[in-house]
Design a protein around this motif. Structure first.
Motif, PDB file in Angstrom:
ATOM      1  N   CYS A 203       1.023  -1.544  -0.106  1.00 34.36           N
ATOM      2  CA  CYS A 203       0.241   0.023  -0.272  1.00 34.36           C
ATOM      3  C   CYS A 203       1.285   1.026   0.530  1.00 34.36           C
ATOM      4  O   CYS A 203       0.428   2.406  -1.019  1.00 34.36           O
ATOM      5  CB  CYS A 203      -1.188  -0.083   1.110  1.00 34.36           C
ATOM      6  SG  CYS A 203      -2.312  -1.451   0.955  1.00 34.36           S
ATOM      7  N   LEU A 204       2.354   1.172   0.118  1.00 35.85           N
ATOM      8  CA  LEU A 204       2.927   2.485   1.127  1.00 35.85           C
ATOM      9  C   LEU A 204       3.509   2.779  -0.274  1.00 35.85           C
ATOM     10  O   LEU A 204       3.846   4.086  -0.598  1.00 35.85           O
ATOM     11  CB  LEU A 204       4.128   2.549   2.206  1.00 35.85           C
ATOM     12  CG  LEU A 204       3.428   2.656   3.472  1.00 35.85           C
ATOM     13  CD1 LEU A 204       4.218   2.256   4.625  1.00 35.85           C
ATOM     14  CD2 LEU A 204       2.511   3.683   4.129  1.00 35.85           C
ATOM     15  N   ALA A 205       3.964   1.110  -0.896  1.00 45.06           N
ATOM     16  CA  ALA A 205       5.148   1.216  -2.456  1.00 45.06           C
ATOM     17  C   ALA A 205       4.029   1.925  -3.424  1.00 45.06           C
ATOM     18  O   ALA A 205       4.476   3.119  -4.071  1.00 45.06           O
ATOM     19  CB  ALA A 205       5.110   0.233  -2.169  1.00 45.06           C
ATOM     20  N   PHE A 206       2.594   1.524  -3.339  1.00 46.49           N
ATOM     21  CA  PHE A 206       2.023   2.049  -4.402  1.00 46.49           C
ATOM     22  C   PHE A 206       0.907   3.566  -4.526  1.00 46.49           C
ATOM     23  O   PHE A 206       0.335   3.998  -4.845  1.00 46.49           O
ATOM     24  CB  PHE A 206       0.970   1.406  -5.061  1.00 46.49           C
ATOM     25  CG  PHE A 206       1.088  -0.107  -5.742  1.00 46.49           C
ATOM     26  CD1 PHE A 206       1.428  -0.023  -7.359  1.00 46.49           C
ATOM     27  CD2 PHE A 206       1.695  -0.983  -5.134  1.00 46.49           C
ATOM     28  CE1 PHE A 206       2.538  -0.256  -7.732  1.00 46.49           C
ATOM     29  CE2 PHE A 206       2.840  -2.289  -6.160  1.00 46.49           C
ATOM     30  CZ  PHE A 206       3.158  -1.815  -7.015  1.00 46.49           C
ATOM     31  N   GLY A 207       0.984   3.747  -2.768  1.00 50.65           N
ATOM     32  CA  GLY A 207       0.397   4.675  -3.140  1.00 50.65           C
ATOM     33  C   GLY A 207      -1.070   5.286  -2.477  1.00 50.65           C
ATOM     34  O   GLY A 207      -1.606   6.270  -2.471  1.00 50.65           O
ATOM     35  N   VAL A 208      -1.692   4.102  -1.774  1.00 54.74           N
ATOM     36  CA  VAL A 208      -2.619   3.745  -1.420  1.00 54.74           C
ATOM     37  C   VAL A 208      -3.061   4.273  -0.409  1.00 54.74           C
ATOM     38  O   VAL A 208      -2.503   4.275   0.867  1.00 54.74           O
ATOM     39  CB  VAL A 208      -3.007   1.596  -1.189  1.00 54.74           C
ATOM     40  CG1 VAL A 208      -4.459   1.400  -0.888  1.00 54.74           C
ATOM     41  CG2 VAL A 208      -2.445   1.254  -3.095  1.00 54.74           C
ATOM     42  N   ASP A 209      -4.396   4.619  -0.661  1.00 55.72           N
ATOM     43  CA  ASP A 209      -5.257   6.045   0.822  1.00 55.72           C
ATOM     44  C   ASP A 209      -5.800   4.324   1.903  1.00 55.72           C
ATOM     45  O   ASP A 209      -5.994   3.269   1.602  1.00 55.72           O
ATOM     46  CB  ASP A 209      -6.022   6.847   0.425  1.00 55.72           C
ATOM     47  CG  ASP A 209      -4.986   7.629  -0.406  1.00 55.72           C
ATOM     48  OD1 ASP A 209      -4.106   8.035  -0.329  1.00 55.72           O
ATOM     49  OD2 ASP A 209      -5.910   7.977  -1.634  1.00 55.72           O
TER      50      ASP A 209
END
Length: 301
Positions: A203-209
């Motif tokens: 999630c952090l790597a792909f910028g997932v809210d």
């Protein structure tokens, strides 16, 4: 055991299985309902479940958890967590991209993948088991082919659901190995925790809210944690001490019509008529496979 005591055991077990089926049937509709990215829902589902189990794992189960971390059983827990992360990262997006009914039916092919894994390990399925595999694969192909006329997104959702079923089979195979040495609580605590850490990294790597959702989305996430993640699996584990794994596997198939009904009643998702024969064939194939494997084991004994 007399008739009265048998009834006293059967009633709680039947109640537990009913609750479990209803709980897991709500999973896909809740995922489709929640206004949040599927990967974020998967992260919160696992991290909150692991948090709930922490007081037990670090309390009454502390010694066992400590041994697991240092021993080979812990490795199988971690690997199972990796497979579980792959399952959630594929199946949950498939629910949001496609149809709840189709995604649930395709992920229900898990027992078939489980049989193929067993065959690769030298435990070949019975003739009826292979027939079930054939029927399930044909049904999956039919349902996926019906989606070709809908959109490429629907087909992509079908592929993700099948990959989710395969990942779930790997997760179960690894978990079966870990459970030979560990309790359900310790195993799930390590497994869910590993899964949550991996999903957080993705999630952090792909910028997932991971936040900023409305109240109904948080309510759906909490319902997933309490229902499908904890209550559903816990009730199946409780019943497993009193009924056969084959019976439970058959009952899990009720998730398919259960999820489809909830999606129709609650979300207004009517299953596409073109895919219904394939979905029925798929479920029938899984049922034939499970029953065939059970008969094969009885004969060999």
């Amino acid at each position: 055991m007399n008739v009265r005591s048998s009834a006293q055991v059967a009633v709680p077990t039947a109640a537990a299985l009913t609750v479990a089926v209803l709980a897991v049937s709500s999973s896909a509709p809740l995922i489709a309902f929640a206004a949040a990215p599927a990967l974020a829902i998967a992260f919160w589902r696992n991290s909150l479940a692991s948090l709930v189990l922490t007081p037990i794992a670090l309390g009454p189960r502390r010694a066992e958890a400590s041994r697991a971390v240092r021993g080979p059983a812990g490795m199988f827990c971690v690997l199972a967590g990796v497979a579980l992360a792959a399952h959630f990262a594929t199946w949950m997006p498939s629910v949001q991209l496609g149809s709840v009914a189709t995604a649930t039916a395709l992920v229900a092919t898990q027992p078939v993948w489980q049989g193929l894994i067993a065959a690769a390990q030298g435990r070949r399925p019975s003739t009826a088991g292979w027939m079930g595999i054939g029927l399930a694969v044909a049904g999956a192909a039919w349902a996926t082919g019906a989606d070709l006329g809908v959109s490429s997104q629907a087909v992509f959702a079908d592929v993700l659901a099948l990959l989710g079923a395969l990942a779930a089979a790997v997760y179960t195979a690894l978990g079966e190995r870990a459970r030979t040495e560990l309790s359900t609580t310790t195993y799930t605590w390590i497994c869910y925790g590993t899964c949550a850490v991996l999903l957080l990294a993705v999630c952090l790597a792909f910028g997932v809210d991971l936040a900023g959702y409305d109240g109904r989305t948080w309510a759906a996430i909490l319902a997933l944690v309490a229902g499908a993640q904890l209550l559903g699996h816990s009730m199946f584990n409780y019943a497993l001490e009193r009924t056969s794994a084959t019976t439970i596997s058959m009952l899990i198939l009720l998730e398919v019509p259960g999820a489809a009904f909830l999606a129709w009643w609650w979300l207004g998702q009517t299953p596409r008529a073109e895919s219904l024969p394939g979905l029925f064939l798929l479920v029938a194939g899984v049922a034939v496979f499970i029953l065939g494997q059970a008969s094969f084991k009885l004969i060999r004994r």
